[in-house]
Write a protein that holds these residues in place. Structure first.
Motif, short mmCIF file in Angstrom:
data_model
loop_
_atom_site.label_atom_id
_atom_site.label_comp_id
_atom_site.label_asym_id
_atom_site.label_seq_id
_atom_site.Cartn_x
_atom_site.Cartn_y
_atom_site.Cartn_z
N THR A 145 0.84 -1.20 0.00
CA THR A 145 0.00 0.00 0.00
C THR A 145 0.87 1.25 0.00
N PRO A 146 0.32 2.37 -0.45
CA PRO A 146 1.10 3.61 -0.43
C PRO A 146 1.55 4.01 0.99
N VAL A 147 0.73 3.73 1.98
CA VAL A 147 1.10 4.06 3.37
C VAL A 147 2.28 3.20 3.80
N GLN A 148 2.25 1.91 3.47
CA GLN A 148 3.37 1.02 3.81
C GLN A 148 4.64 1.50 3.12
N LYS A 149 4.52 1.84 1.84
CA LYS A 149 5.69 2.28 1.09
C LYS A 149 6.28 3.55 1.69
N GLN A 176 9.58 -11.63 1.03
CA GLN A 176 10.05 -11.10 -0.25
C GLN A 176 11.15 -10.08 -0.03
N TYR A 177 10.95 -9.21 0.94
CA TYR A 177 11.96 -8.19 1.24
C TYR A 177 13.27 -8.83 1.70
N ILE A 231 5.62 -3.27 9.74
CA ILE A 231 4.91 -2.60 8.64
C ILE A 231 4.42 -3.61 7.61
N LEU A 232 5.25 -4.58 7.28
CA LEU A 232 4.96 -5.52 6.20
C LEU A 232 4.18 -6.72 6.70
N THR A 233 3.45 -7.34 5.77
CA THR A 233 2.84 -8.62 6.08
C THR A 233 3.94 -9.67 6.08
N GLU A 234 3.62 -10.85 6.55
CA GLU A 234 4.63 -11.91 6.63
C GLU A 234 5.17 -12.26 5.23
N SER A 239 13.02 -5.07 12.65
CA SER A 239 11.80 -5.15 13.46
C SER A 239 10.78 -4.10 13.02
N GLN A 240 11.25 -2.92 12.61
CA GLN A 240 10.33 -1.91 12.10
C GLN A 240 9.70 -2.37 10.80
N TYR A 241 10.50 -2.95 9.93
CA TYR A 241 9.97 -3.45 8.66
C TYR A 241 8.98 -4.59 8.90
#
Length: 136
Positions: free
Chosen positions: A32-36, A118-119, A110-113, A105-107
């Motif tokens: 999502t734009p907010v996540q990005k 992927q990250y 924010i991100l789904t599992e 931990s911050q990422y």
């Protein structure tokens, strides 16, 4: 001299690859734009902090080289300064490791599992591609 050129080359490569990894999240699915926006903000902050720590580490290493090249400094004083600078370098490296864990931990928050998987896999793929390029 070769050592300095080699370190500068590695620093340049790291600086070029790290922003690409941290700033470009378009490869993540369903982002999502907010996540990005949050990821980019944390990534930028992380890059700035890592750069600052790297500069301080290089500064201490240069001080050690300078002390080793000076002839007029008493041996005991030189050893004490070098020990102090090496201890500071170890502390800064530990701070870099802590910073990386904090960023992860911050990422994760924010991100789904699936996105985090992927990250996590992406830097490895980029590093492998870069290693393959260097071998050719």
């Amino acid at each position: 001299m070769k050592n300095i050129v080699y370190k500068l080359l590695l620093l340049f490569i790291f600086c070029m690859v790290t922003p690409a990894i941290a700033a470009d999240f378009s490869y993540l699915k369903d982002l999502t734009p907010v996540q990005k926006q949050k990821l980019e903000r944390y990534g930028y902050s992380y890059q700035q902090n890592i750069h600052s720590l790297d500069m301080r580490i290089d500064n201490y290493r240069n001080k050690i080289k300078q002390i080793n090249s000076q002839q007029n400094v008493p041996k005991q004083q030189a050893d004490l300064l070098i020990f102090s600078y090496e201890k500071n370098i170890k502390t800064l490296v530990a701070q870099k490791d802590e910073l990386k864990e904090k960023m992860d931990s911050q990422y994760k928050s924010i991100l789904t599992e699936e996105q985090y998987k992927q990250y996590s896999a992406h830097p490895v793929l980029v590093q492998n591609a870069f290693s393959d390029f260097l071998r050719k």
